[in-house]
Design a protein around this motif. Sequence first.
Motif, PDB file in Angstrom:
ATOM      1  N   ALA A 179       0.820  -1.214   0.000  1.00 39.33           N
ATOM      2  CA  ALA A 179       0.000   0.000   0.000  1.00 39.33           C
ATOM      3  C   ALA A 179       0.853   1.264   0.000  1.00 39.33           C
ATOM      4  O   ALA A 179       0.566   2.227  -0.720  1.00 39.33           O
ATOM      5  N   ALA A 180       1.919   1.283   0.781  1.00 39.53           N
ATOM      6  CA  ALA A 180       2.752   2.479   0.889  1.00 39.53           C
ATOM      7  C   ALA A 180       3.416   2.838  -0.434  1.00 39.53           C
ATOM      8  O   ALA A 180       3.759   4.010  -0.658  1.00 39.53           O
ATOM      9  N   GLU A 181       3.598   1.863  -1.304  1.00 38.37           N
ATOM     10  CA  GLU A 181       4.232   2.129  -2.597  1.00 38.37           C
ATOM     11  C   GLU A 181       3.363   2.996  -3.497  1.00 38.37           C
ATOM     12  O   GLU A 181       3.863   3.574  -4.468  1.00 38.37           O
ATOM     13  N   LEU A 182       2.062   3.089  -3.192  1.00 36.70           N
ATOM     14  CA  LEU A 182       1.159   3.899  -4.004  1.00 36.70           C
ATOM     15  C   LEU A 182       1.109   5.359  -3.557  1.00 36.70           C
ATOM     16  O   LEU A 182       0.566   6.209  -4.280  1.00 36.70           O
ATOM     17  N   VAL A 193      -6.052   7.812   4.732  1.00 36.37           N
ATOM     18  CA  VAL A 193      -6.875   7.355   5.855  1.00 36.37           C
ATOM     19  C   VAL A 193      -6.385   5.990   6.332  1.00 36.37           C
ATOM     20  O   VAL A 193      -6.322   5.719   7.531  1.00 36.37           O
ATOM     21  N   ALA A 194      -6.036   5.116   5.386  1.00 36.30           N
ATOM     22  CA  ALA A 194      -5.485   3.797   5.708  1.00 36.30           C
ATOM     23  C   ALA A 194      -4.435   3.460   4.667  1.00 36.30           C
ATOM     24  O   ALA A 194      -4.674   3.599   3.465  1.00 36.30           O
ATOM     25  N   VAL A 195      -3.275   3.027   5.137  1.00 42.25           N
ATOM     26  CA  VAL A 195      -2.176   2.588   4.258  1.00 42.25           C
ATOM     27  C   VAL A 195      -1.609   1.345   4.916  1.00 42.25           C
ATOM     28  O   VAL A 195      -0.735   1.425   5.789  1.00 42.25           O
ATOM     29  N   VAL A 215      -4.041  -2.131   1.067  1.00 43.94           N
ATOM     30  CA  VAL A 215      -5.198  -1.236   1.093  1.00 43.94           C
ATOM     31  C   VAL A 215      -4.728   0.209   1.229  1.00 43.94           C
ATOM     32  O   VAL A 215      -4.092   0.581   2.222  1.00 43.94           O
ATOM     33  N   LEU A 216      -5.057   1.006   0.223  1.00 44.32           N
ATOM     34  CA  LEU A 216      -4.849   2.451   0.301  1.00 44.32           C
ATOM     35  C   LEU A 216      -6.207   3.131   0.245  1.00 44.32           C
ATOM     36  O   LEU A 216      -6.936   3.011  -0.735  1.00 44.32           O
ATOM     37  N   LEU A 217      -6.562   3.810   1.326  1.00 44.89           N
ATOM     38  CA  LEU A 217      -7.786   4.600   1.398  1.00 44.89           C
ATOM     39  C   LEU A 217      -7.385   6.030   1.689  1.00 44.89           C
ATOM     40  O   LEU A 217      -6.644   6.297   2.653  1.00 44.89           O
TER      41      LEU A 217
END
Length: 223
Positions: A179-182, A193-195, A215-217
């Motif tokens: 997720a952090a890669e995005l 909001v969420a990574v 999950v990227l939110l």
Amino acid sequence: MAGHHEHGRSGADDAQGAAAMFEPTGWDERYAGQERFWSGEPNPQLVAAAERLAPGAALDVGCGEGGDVVWLAGQGWRVTGADFSAEGLARASRHTEDAGVAERVDWWQVDARTFEAAGRVYDLVTSHYLHAPDGGMVDVTRRLATAVAPGGLLLVVGHAPSHEFTQLSESHRNAMFLAAELLPGLPDDFEPVAVEQRRRTLERDGGPVEAEDSVLLARRATR
């Protein structure tokens, strides 16, 4: 974009076949050759993010057979289902008819790698298990973010790299992401909001296996 149940193969022909899974023709052939590919159930990370939201306008990119589109429409959302596969969109349209929610749904044939919002905005933009090759999901995230309305949410979910996916081709494994890669794909007016990676049970022929969803939110500022 690659889906998440593609089985890897070996050799030059197999590598060519794996590459086709990143192109519309490969998915058209895949959908045409099997009556139903996915379960039809909504993806759990979408339910977790959206079940308490007030319904508005939603865009689901890489909608496939339309399971998430059907769920969102059933929750009262006005949904646009987008995919680069004409066969997938036709199948998704039939599923919304069967579910009685077709009047709340529009369709858009578009490749996420060249996606342009062109002034369209949505309260929720979501993409599940769409994997672009060669680290391309950062650019896809950037493109999808342009379609999020002020105050709206962007939800991008994919498979995290895992030993559970050794059956896949190398190109498919390399397309997976954390997720952090995005985060570099988020414009400055978005707040994460969420990574995170979230564990999930996948059903396989040999029984359930544990894997992780990336999950990227993120929420866009209200101006």
